[in-house]
Motif scaffolding. Sequence first.
Motif, PDB file in Angstrom:
ATOM      1  N   TYR A   4       0.820  -1.210   0.000  1.00 58.98           N
ATOM      2  CA  TYR A   4       0.000   0.000   0.000  1.00 58.98           C
ATOM      3  C   TYR A   4       0.858   1.265   0.000  1.00 58.98           C
ATOM      4  N   ALA A   5       0.369   2.293  -0.667  1.00 57.76           N
ATOM      5  CA  ALA A   5       1.017   3.611  -0.624  1.00 57.76           C
ATOM      6  C   ALA A   5       0.981   4.126   0.811  1.00 57.76           C
ATOM      7  N   ALA A   6       2.116   4.617   1.280  1.00 62.02           N
ATOM      8  CA  ALA A   6       2.220   5.049   2.678  1.00 62.02           C
ATOM      9  C   ALA A   6       1.529   6.389   2.920  1.00 62.02           C
ATOM     10  N   GLU A   7       1.324   7.155   1.848  1.00 62.04           N
ATOM     11  CA  GLU A   7       0.618   8.428   1.950  1.00 62.04           C
ATOM     12  C   GLU A   7       0.211   8.832   0.535  1.00 62.04           C
ATOM     13  N   ASP A   8      -0.693   9.779   0.419  1.00 64.93           N
ATOM     14  CA  ASP A   8      -1.020  10.328  -0.895  1.00 64.93           C
ATOM     15  C   ASP A   8       0.273  10.784  -1.579  1.00 64.93           C
ATOM     16  N   GLY A   9       0.311  10.692  -2.895  1.00 67.68           N
ATOM     17  CA  GLY A   9       1.507  11.171  -3.587  1.00 67.68           C
ATOM     18  C   GLY A   9       1.461  10.858  -5.064  1.00 67.68           C
ATOM     19  N   THR A  10       2.614  11.003  -5.700  1.00 66.95           N
ATOM     20  CA  THR A  10       2.759  10.766  -7.131  1.00 66.95           C
ATOM     21  C   THR A  10       3.915   9.797  -7.345  1.00 66.95           C
ATOM     22  N   VAL A  11       3.678   8.775  -8.141  1.00 65.99           N
ATOM     23  CA  VAL A  11       4.748   7.819  -8.451  1.00 65.99           C
ATOM     24  C   VAL A  11       5.838   8.561  -9.221  1.00 65.99           C
ATOM     25  N   ASP A  12       7.031   8.641  -8.645  1.00 67.27           N
ATOM     26  CA  ASP A  12       8.092   9.402  -9.337  1.00 67.27           C
ATOM     27  C   ASP A  12       9.237   8.518  -9.810  1.00 67.27           C
ATOM     28  N   GLN A  13       9.104   7.182  -9.589  1.00 67.88           N
ATOM     29  CA  GLN A  13      10.094   6.259 -10.148  1.00 67.88           C
ATOM     30  C   GLN A  13       9.516   4.852 -10.131  1.00 67.88           C
ATOM     31  N   THR A  14       9.747   4.115 -11.192  1.00 65.48           N
ATOM     32  CA  THR A  14       9.459   2.683 -11.190  1.00 65.48           C
ATOM     33  C   THR A  14      10.657   1.991 -11.832  1.00 65.48           C
ATOM     34  N   GLN A  15      10.859   0.741 -11.470  1.00 64.77           N
ATOM     35  CA  GLN A  15      11.950  -0.024 -12.079  1.00 64.77           C
ATOM     36  C   GLN A  15      11.507  -1.454 -12.303  1.00 64.77           C
ATOM     37  N   ASP A  16      11.874  -1.989 -13.451  1.00 65.38           N
ATOM     38  CA  ASP A  16      11.649  -3.402 -13.739  1.00 65.38           C
ATOM     39  C   ASP A  16      12.964  -4.146 -13.549  1.00 65.38           C
ATOM     40  N   TRP A  17      12.910  -5.241 -12.831  1.00 64.39           N
ATOM     41  CA  TRP A  17      14.109  -6.049 -12.619  1.00 64.39           C
ATOM     42  C   TRP A  17      14.439  -6.792 -13.901  1.00 64.39           C
ATOM     43  N   ASP A  18      15.760  -6.897 -14.192  1.00 69.50           N
ATOM     44  CA  ASP A  18      16.159  -7.612 -15.414  1.00 69.50           C
ATOM     45  C   ASP A  18      16.182  -9.130 -15.197  1.00 69.50           C
ATOM     46  N   GLY A  19      15.915  -9.574 -13.957  1.00 69.37           N
ATOM     47  CA  GLY A  19      15.812 -11.012 -13.705  1.00 69.37           C
ATOM     48  C   GLY A  19      17.076 -11.659 -13.209  1.00 69.37           C
ATOM     49  N   THR A  60      20.444  -9.327 -12.355  1.00 70.05           N
ATOM     50  CA  THR A  60      21.417  -8.425 -11.725  1.00 70.05           C
ATOM     51  C   THR A  60      21.010  -8.122 -10.284  1.00 70.05           C
ATOM     52  N   ARG A  61      21.978  -8.223  -9.358  1.00 64.01           N
ATOM     53  CA  ARG A  61      21.675  -8.029  -7.939  1.00 64.01           C
ATOM     54  C   ARG A  61      22.499  -6.899  -7.336  1.00 64.01           C
ATOM     55  N   THR A  62      23.033  -6.036  -8.185  1.00 60.93           N
ATOM     56  CA  THR A  62      23.852  -4.932  -7.685  1.00 60.93           C
ATOM     57  C   THR A  62      23.242  -3.605  -8.138  1.00 60.93           C
ATOM     58  N   GLY A  63      23.720  -2.504  -7.530  1.00 67.60           N
ATOM     59  CA  GLY A  63      23.262  -1.174  -7.913  1.00 67.60           C
ATOM     60  C   GLY A  63      21.758  -1.044  -7.757  1.00 67.60           C
ATOM     61  N   MET A  64      21.154  -0.214  -8.603  1.00 68.70           N
ATOM     62  CA  MET A  64      19.704  -0.009  -8.524  1.00 68.70           C
ATOM     63  C   MET A  64      18.928  -1.309  -8.746  1.00 68.70           C
ATOM     64  N   GLN A  65      19.499  -2.212  -9.537  1.00 67.74           N
ATOM     65  CA  GLN A  65      18.798  -3.467  -9.821  1.00 67.74           C
ATOM     66  C   GLN A  65      18.642  -4.344  -8.572  1.00 67.74           C
ATOM     67  N   THR A 114      12.196 -10.244  -5.960  1.00 67.24           N
ATOM     68  CA  THR A 114      13.026  -9.778  -7.067  1.00 67.24           C
ATOM     69  C   THR A 114      14.194  -8.946  -6.529  1.00 67.24           C
ATOM     70  N   GLY A 115      15.286  -8.924  -7.296  1.00 61.34           N
ATOM     71  CA  GLY A 115      16.468  -8.158  -6.904  1.00 61.34           C
ATOM     72  C   GLY A 115      17.353  -8.950  -5.974  1.00 61.34           C
ATOM     73  N   ASN A 116      18.052  -8.231  -5.074  1.00 59.53           N
ATOM     74  CA  ASN A 116      19.013  -8.870  -4.180  1.00 59.53           C
ATOM     75  C   ASN A 116      18.312  -9.285  -2.891  1.00 59.53           C
ATOM     76  N   VAL A 117      17.728 -10.464  -2.893  1.00 62.91           N
ATOM     77  CA  VAL A 117      17.016 -10.955  -1.714  1.00 62.91           C
ATOM     78  C   VAL A 117      17.447 -12.380  -1.391  1.00 62.91           C
ATOM     79  N   PHE A 118      17.492 -12.665  -0.100  1.00 62.78           N
ATOM     80  CA  PHE A 118      17.750 -14.038   0.339  1.00 62.78           C
ATOM     81  C   PHE A 118      16.453 -14.730   0.736  1.00 62.78           C
ATOM     82  N   GLY A 119      15.469 -13.933   1.081  1.00 62.14           N
ATOM     83  CA  GLY A 119      14.159 -14.479   1.422  1.00 62.14           C
ATOM     84  C   GLY A 119      13.123 -13.414   1.118  1.00 62.14           C
ATOM     85  N   ALA A 120      11.875 -13.837   0.979  1.00 62.86           N
ATOM     86  CA  ALA A 120      10.819 -12.894   0.636  1.00 62.86           C
ATOM     87  C   ALA A 120      10.655 -11.849   1.734  1.00 62.86           C
ATOM     88  N   HIS A 121      10.591 -10.579   1.348  1.00 62.42           N
ATOM     89  CA  HIS A 121      10.266  -9.499   2.281  1.00 62.42           C
ATOM     90  C   HIS A 121       9.970  -8.246   1.480  1.00 62.42           C
TER      91      HIS A 121
END
Length: 221
Positions: free
Chosen positions: A49-64, A66-71, A119-126
């Motif tokens: 859920y969105a934590a407060e009213d606002g505007t989406v100012d960034q989205t990213q799709d994981w490349d499947g 890469t686990r470094t940097g923004m990915q 997705t991304g750099n995770v060892f377990g779901a969170h």
Amino acid sequence: MRLSNGEVLLHWPLDIHVLTQGWYYNDGSLHQAVDLRTQIDNMYIRPVYAAEDGTVDQTQDWDGHTRTGMQSYGNMVRIRHADYKSKTLQTRYAHLSSYCVKYGQRVKEGEIIGYSGVTGNVFGAHLHFEVILGGKRTNPLVWLDSNFTTASGQVFTYRAGEHAVQQPEQAASGAQTAQNGTGKLQVITVGPVSQGDADAVFAVCQSRGLTDAGLYKSEWV
Ligand SMILES: [Zn+2]
């Protein structure tokens, strides 16, 4: 939401408020975010859920892969909220399985923006959740209410200089009056129960850290 004194009280991004990692990782290194448990039994895909009213100012799709940097965030959404004390306030939601908003979209507090994942750099779901003020990550817990527990049983304490939401006097007493009319913690006595049931209740409360926090006491154990 904005409180009458201008403070910000954010909406929890998940229905489950169990911290698996806090502002500092359990090993003591700096995390600058919180990780929230999403996995219960075999299910880890939960509405975010969105934590407060606002505007989406960034989205990213994981490349499947890469686990470094923004990915390392995997599938990710960032929302810009109204400024707080003339500083930009943003929240970030990472490791999503999917998201259902797009760049520039207006969202309301509590609106579903996506679903938790691995997705991304995770060892377990969170869910990895950040609160960014003036471009700097700040402790999310000080923008949220205290309705949470920690998976490790550690009790959260504020660090020196950390921002804390000051609830205005009126709103705080109003909420308490609505609950029990006295503004004090309510004591609920349960009984009589069998020793076996009492032991089982105590074990659950102990596993949730309620006994450590003084929120549960037993006459018998
Ligand atoms: Zn994290």
